[in-house]
Write a protein that holds these residues in place. Structure first.
Motif, PDB file in Angstrom:
ATOM      1  N   PHE A 128     -11.878   7.793  -2.639  1.00 50.09           N
ATOM      2  CA  PHE A 128     -11.662   6.416  -2.192  1.00 50.09           C
ATOM      3  C   PHE A 128     -12.145   6.318  -0.756  1.00 50.09           C
ATOM      4  O   PHE A 128     -11.538   6.863   0.162  1.00 50.09           O
ATOM      5  CB  PHE A 128     -10.189   6.029  -2.296  1.00 50.09           C
ATOM      6  CG  PHE A 128      -9.908   4.630  -1.793  1.00 50.09           C
ATOM      7  CD1 PHE A 128     -10.505   3.540  -2.395  1.00 50.09           C
ATOM      8  CD2 PHE A 128      -9.069   4.426  -0.708  1.00 50.09           C
ATOM      9  CE1 PHE A 128     -10.269   2.248  -1.932  1.00 50.09           C
ATOM     10  CE2 PHE A 128      -8.823   3.135  -0.241  1.00 50.09           C
ATOM     11  CZ  PHE A 128      -9.427   2.051  -0.854  1.00 50.09           C
ATOM     12  N   GLY A 147      -8.828  -4.229   0.739  1.00 49.99           N
ATOM     13  CA  GLY A 147      -8.873  -2.889   0.187  1.00 49.99           C
ATOM     14  C   GLY A 147      -7.841  -2.571  -0.873  1.00 49.99           C
ATOM     15  O   GLY A 147      -8.015  -1.616  -1.637  1.00 49.99           O
ATOM     16  N   LEU A 148      -6.748  -3.348  -0.949  1.00 50.36           N
ATOM     17  CA  LEU A 148      -5.675  -3.002  -1.885  1.00 50.36           C
ATOM     18  C   LEU A 148      -6.120  -3.035  -3.342  1.00 50.36           C
ATOM     19  O   LEU A 148      -5.779  -2.118  -4.110  1.00 50.36           O
ATOM     20  CB  LEU A 148      -4.468  -3.909  -1.663  1.00 50.36           C
ATOM     21  CG  LEU A 148      -3.248  -3.620  -2.550  1.00 50.36           C
ATOM     22  CD1 LEU A 148      -2.775  -2.175  -2.383  1.00 50.36           C
ATOM     23  CD2 LEU A 148      -2.102  -4.589  -2.229  1.00 50.36           C
ATOM     24  N   GLY A 163      -8.451   2.836  -7.751  1.00 51.81           N
ATOM     25  CA  GLY A 163      -8.618   4.264  -7.525  1.00 51.81           C
ATOM     26  C   GLY A 163      -7.483   5.080  -8.110  1.00 51.81           C
ATOM     27  O   GLY A 163      -7.707   6.150  -8.710  1.00 51.81           O
ATOM     28  N   GLU A 164      -6.258   4.600  -7.968  1.00 47.32           N
ATOM     29  CA  GLU A 164      -5.117   5.319  -8.540  1.00 47.32           C
ATOM     30  C   GLU A 164      -5.155   5.293 -10.064  1.00 47.32           C
ATOM     31  O   GLU A 164      -4.771   6.270 -10.723  1.00 47.32           O
ATOM     32  CB  GLU A 164      -3.807   4.723  -8.020  1.00 47.32           C
ATOM     33  CG  GLU A 164      -3.574   4.908  -6.526  1.00 47.32           C
ATOM     34  CD  GLU A 164      -3.508   6.369  -6.112  1.00 47.32           C
ATOM     35  OE1 GLU A 164      -3.383   7.258  -6.984  1.00 47.32           O
ATOM     36  OE2 GLU A 164      -3.591   6.631  -4.898  1.00 47.32           O
ATOM     37  N   CYS A 206     -15.305  -0.387  -0.982  1.00 47.27           N
ATOM     38  CA  CYS A 206     -15.468  -1.824  -0.780  1.00 47.27           C
ATOM     39  C   CYS A 206     -16.793  -2.058  -0.067  1.00 47.27           C
ATOM     40  O   CYS A 206     -17.188  -1.282   0.815  1.00 47.27           O
ATOM     41  CB  CYS A 206     -14.329  -2.394   0.057  1.00 47.27           C
ATOM     42  SG  CYS A 206     -12.698  -2.274  -0.705  1.00 47.27           S
ATOM     43  N   GLU A 266       0.839  -1.205   0.000  1.00 50.01           N
ATOM     44  CA  GLU A 266       0.000   0.000   0.000  1.00 50.01           C
ATOM     45  C   GLU A 266       0.875   1.256   0.000  1.00 50.01           C
ATOM     46  O   GLU A 266       0.562   2.245  -0.684  1.00 50.01           O
ATOM     47  CB  GLU A 266      -0.925  -0.008   1.206  1.00 50.01           C
ATOM     48  CG  GLU A 266      -2.055  -1.025   1.095  1.00 50.01           C
ATOM     49  CD  GLU A 266      -2.929  -1.077   2.332  1.00 50.01           C
ATOM     50  OE1 GLU A 266      -2.489  -0.566   3.384  1.00 50.01           O
ATOM     51  OE2 GLU A 266      -4.048  -1.606   2.237  1.00 50.01           O
ATOM     52  N   GLY A 289     -12.542   3.534   1.036  1.00 53.57           N
ATOM     53  CA  GLY A 289     -11.843   2.531   1.827  1.00 53.57           C
ATOM     54  C   GLY A 289     -12.547   1.196   1.894  1.00 53.57           C
ATOM     55  O   GLY A 289     -13.509   0.911   1.167  1.00 53.57           O
ATOM     56  N   ALA A 322       1.362   4.117  -2.938  1.00 53.72           N
ATOM     57  CA  ALA A 322       1.249   5.552  -2.682  1.00 53.72           C
ATOM     58  C   ALA A 322       2.479   6.301  -3.197  1.00 53.72           C
ATOM     59  O   ALA A 322       2.359   7.408  -3.752  1.00 53.72           O
ATOM     60  CB  ALA A 322       1.064   5.802  -1.190  1.00 53.72           C
ATOM     61  N   ARG A 349      -7.891   0.104  -3.968  1.00 53.52           N
ATOM     62  CA  ARG A 349      -6.980   1.251  -3.906  1.00 53.52           C
ATOM     63  C   ARG A 349      -6.191   1.374  -5.215  1.00 53.52           C
ATOM     64  O   ARG A 349      -5.968   2.479  -5.718  1.00 53.52           O
ATOM     65  CB  ARG A 349      -6.030   1.104  -2.724  1.00 53.52           C
ATOM     66  CG  ARG A 349      -5.166   2.339  -2.475  1.00 53.52           C
ATOM     67  CD  ARG A 349      -4.262   2.122  -1.275  1.00 53.52           C
ATOM     68  NE  ARG A 349      -5.009   2.014  -0.046  1.00 53.52           N
ATOM     69  CZ  ARG A 349      -5.361   3.067   0.709  1.00 53.52           C
ATOM     70  NH1 ARG A 349      -5.037   4.289   0.331  1.00 53.52           N
ATOM     71  NH2 ARG A 349      -6.032   2.893   1.826  1.00 53.52           N
TER      72      ARG A 349
END
Length: 345
Positions: free
Chosen positions: A131, A112-113, A119-120, A105, A82, A133, A86, A116
Motif C-alpha cells: 500500500f 486514502g481510506l 488493501g486490507e 492513489c 483508519e 498511500g 488497522a 486502504r
C-alpha cells in the motif's frame, strides 16, 4: 457503549449511527471496541471494513457537504476510522499465497481510506499488498514496480480532476508490463473513463476487485487506446493559463458580484480556491472530452454553496468570468454554457 454490538446485526442503521457518533466525537477507543466486538461475534472482517467503516465514511462526506461538519471534524473522524480499520485488520492474520499487488492513489488524490480498505481486503484474500498511500507521484510508482515486480497495480482515483495524472500513471504501468485495475468514482459511472485511459480492468466495488484478481487475472492485453482526444489545444491552453484565469477572475469579481466587497480574508481565499476548482474540473472535462464531468461538478458545487448560504448568483458570476476569458475555445465555452443553464439564478 450502551448496547453490546454483539447483540445487533451489522445492517442495523442504529449501529452505523452509533459508529458515526463515535468517530465524529473522536472516540477511538469506543469505535474500535464496537468494531472488534462485531468481529468477535462472527461478523466477517470484510463486512465490517466495507459496510461499517467504508459506508460510514460516505456519510462523513455528506455531512461536510451539508455544512454540518467542518473540514477538521471530517479529517479527525477519518483518522479514527483508519485506526479502527488497522485494529480489525490486525485480528485477521493471513499468510500471502496468491501474488503481489501494488496499491496506490493517483498523484494528487488524497482520499486514502477507500484504497486502504481495499488493501486490507486484498490481504485477507491472500495477496501480498504494497500500500503506497495517497497521492503517489507517477515516477515513484514506476520505480516501485521495477523494484518489486507485482502482478497488478490497483489505482484509485476519487476525483475526476486527477484523470490526466491517472492517464500518465496507467500508461507508464503498461509500459512497465504491469496490468492496471482501476477503481474509484473519479473514473466515472461504471468506470467508463478508465477504459478510455487504458486501464486493463475496472472494479466498481472492492468485492469486484477481489473477484477479478482471484478469478480472471492477468487479463488479456488491453487494446491500444486512442490518444487523439486527450489533452488537445483547449486543454493545454487552460492548464497553462490557469494562474492568469484565476487572477483575472478575482480582479473582476467585485464588478460582476458586488457582495464580494464585504468578504473577509478567509472568504476571499475560499473564493480563489473555488475558481481553481472550476478551472481544474473544466480541464478534466476537456481532457476526456466529456462535458458531464464539469456539469456534475457545478451541480454539486451549487448544492454545497447553498448549504453555506451562498446564493447561486455567486457561482453564475464565477462561471461567466471564466467563460469570458475562453471565448476563443468553443468546447470550453459550450461546456460552460451548459453548466450555466443548469445553475438557476
Amino acid at each position: 457503549m450502551t448496547t453490546s454490538a454483539a447483540s445487533r446485526a451489522l445492517s442495523d442503521p442504529d449501529l452505523s449511527a452509533e459508529y458515526l457518533h463515535l468517530i465524529g466525537d473522536g472516540d477511538e477507543h469506543a469505535a474500535t471496541e464496537l468494531a472488534v466486538t462485531l468481529l468477535e461475534d462472527g461478523v466477517p472482517a470484510q463486512r465490517i471494513m466495507v459496510d461499517l467503516i467504508g459506508g460510514t465514511q460516505g456519510r462523513v462526506g455528506e455531512l461536510w457537504a451539508a455544512n454540518e461538519w467542518s473540514v477538521a471534524r471530517e479529517h479527525a473522524a477519518t483518522a479514527v476510522s483508519e485506526r479502527v480499520l488497522a485494529a480489525v485488520a490486525a485480528r485477521v492474520p493471513v499468510r500471502p499465497h496468491r501474488g503481489r499487488v501494488a496499491l496506490a492513489c493517483v498523484d494528487g488524490e488524497w482520499h486514502g481510506l477507500p484504497a486502504r480498505i481495499l488493501g486490507e481486503l486484498f490481504r485477507i484474500d491472500g495477496w501480498r499488498v504494497d500500500f503506497l498511500g495517497a497521492s503517489v507521484p507517477g515516477p515513484h510508482l514506476i520505480t516501485h514496480l521495477h523494484q518489486t515486480g507485482p502482478d497488478a497495480v490497483a489505482l484509485s482515483c476519487m476525483i475526476p480532476t486527477r484523470l490526466p495524472r491517472a492517464h500518465a500513471a496507467i500508461t507508464a504501468c503498461r509500459a512497465a508490463g504491469v496490468p492496471v485495475i482501476a477503481g474509484g468514482r473519479g473514473f466515472g459511472p461504471g468506470g467508463r473513463w478508465a477504459e478510455r485511459l487504458g486501464a486493463d480492468a475496472w472494479a466498481g466495488t472492492a468485492e469486484e476487485a477481489i473477484t477479478r484478481l482471484a478469478t480472471d487475472w492477468p487479463p488479456a492485453p488491453a487494446p491500444e487506446f486512442p490518444a487523439d482526444f486527450l489533452g488537445d489545444e483547449e486543454y493545454t491552453h487552460l492548464v497553462r493559463s490557469r494562474p492568469q484565469l484565476i487572477e483575472t477572475a478575482m480582479r473582476r469579481l467585485a464588478e460582476a458580484y458586488p457582495p464580494v466587497d464585504e468578504y473577509d480574508e478567509q472568504q476571499l481565499e475560499a473564493t480563489m480556491e473555488d475558481f481553481g476548482h472550476i478551472a481544474d474540473f473544466l480541464a478534466a472535462s476537456l481532457y476526456i472530452d466529456e462535458p458531464q464531468i464539469f456539469l456534475d461538478f457545478t451541480a454539486w458545487t451549487a448544492a454545497v454553496l447553498a448549504a453555506r448560504d451562498v446564493p447561486a448568483a455567486a457561482l453564475r458570476a464565477g462561471l461567466h468570468l471564466i467563460r469570458g476569458q475562453l471565448i476563443d475555445f468553443p468546447k470550453a465555452t459550450a461546456t460552460l454554457d451548459q453548466a450555466l443553464a443548469g445553475v438557476k439564478p
